[in-house]
Scaffold this motif. Structure first.
Motif: not given
Length: 256
Positions: A34, A195, A43, A13, A10, A5, A221, A193
């Motif tokens: 998440c 994360d 986020l 992305r 990030e 990371f 990720p 997504w």
């Protein structure tokens, strides 16, 4: 090898994902899976500044709600956390009849012990363990069966029986049931997504693999391993001790 990371990676992305959504014109929103509530808020703020305020956050139960609804699966009520602890505590008290150390621990603070054990069992179940013990014909395996793993197995059996008797569910059970659903194109247009977590258990990865097989676009990720196709019994056995350590560490973190 997974990539480390960095803020720049990030940010790239986020921007690439938003561009992909706009260019493809998906007919559904972006669902942000998440697991950690605090990370979700950060986020969402970050994504909103990048022009993605229409993104919807989910935890695992929210993601499973979406999958169960789209796939037409039976929806069961969640077993209340307090009821789960009562089931675990009752099973531990029964097991303590043959374990002096467990008896002493329960006498000290039964609720804390039940909470810690529940966390360990959940981690084991997320790694595909169903309570099965090693072949007792092996002397070493027999000692394991009579030790801590044997106690965990008894508690797991009691918890599974309670879920079945009450037609209720919890996270490991929901993940296992969803992962068994036959793939069909019910999640087309869904962009999921993932994360806010640094690892996925086998059952979590299996659920995401099913989502992809049902037409969803799943974005992981770069620091998380890709989803697996199925739960591997040999892999489950190989990661059993790692799962035990992870569950114990999680319980200790929660208690502190």
């Amino acid at each position: 090898m997974t990539a480390a990371f960095t803020p720049a990676r990030e940010e790239a992305r986020v921007q690439a994902l938003l561009a992909a959504v706009r260019s493809r014109g998906l007919d559904g929103p972006l669902w942000l899976l998440c697991p950690h509530e605090g990370r979700r808020g950060a986020l969402l703020d970050h994504i909103a500044r990048a022009g993605g305020g229409w993104i919807h956050p989910l935890d695992w139960h929210g993601a499973l709600d979406l999958m169960e609804h789209r796939l037409g699966l039976e929806s069961r009520p969640l077993l209340a956390p307090s009821d789960r602890l009562l089931v675990v505590e009752s099973a531990l008290e029964q097991a303590a009849a043959h374990d002096k150390a467990l008896t002493a621990a329960l006498r000290g603070n039964a609720l804390d012990v039940a909470h810690a054990v529940a966390g360990v069992i959940d981690t084991l179940r997320l790694h595909g363990w169903d309570g099965e013990l090693p072949d007792a014909r092996d002397a070493h395996a027999a000692r394991v069966a009579l030790g801590h793993l044997g106690i965990l197995s008894k508690v797991n059996v009691a918890l599974s029986a309670h879920l079945a008797a009450t037609a209720s569910t919890d996270l490991p059970d929901r993940l296992a049931r969803v992962a068994l659903a036959p793939p069909r194109p019910a999640l087309r247009g869904v962009l999921l997504w993932v994360d806010g977590t640094d690892r996925l258990s086998p059952r979590e990865r299996h659920a995401l693999t099913l989502a992809a097989a049902c037409g969803a676009t799943v974005s992981l990720p770069p620091w998380i391993d890709l989803p697996v196709d199925s739960l591997d019994p040999d892999g489950t056995a190989a990661t059993l001790l790692d799962a035990l350590r992870e569950g114990a560490a999680r319980a200790a973190t929660t208690a502190s």
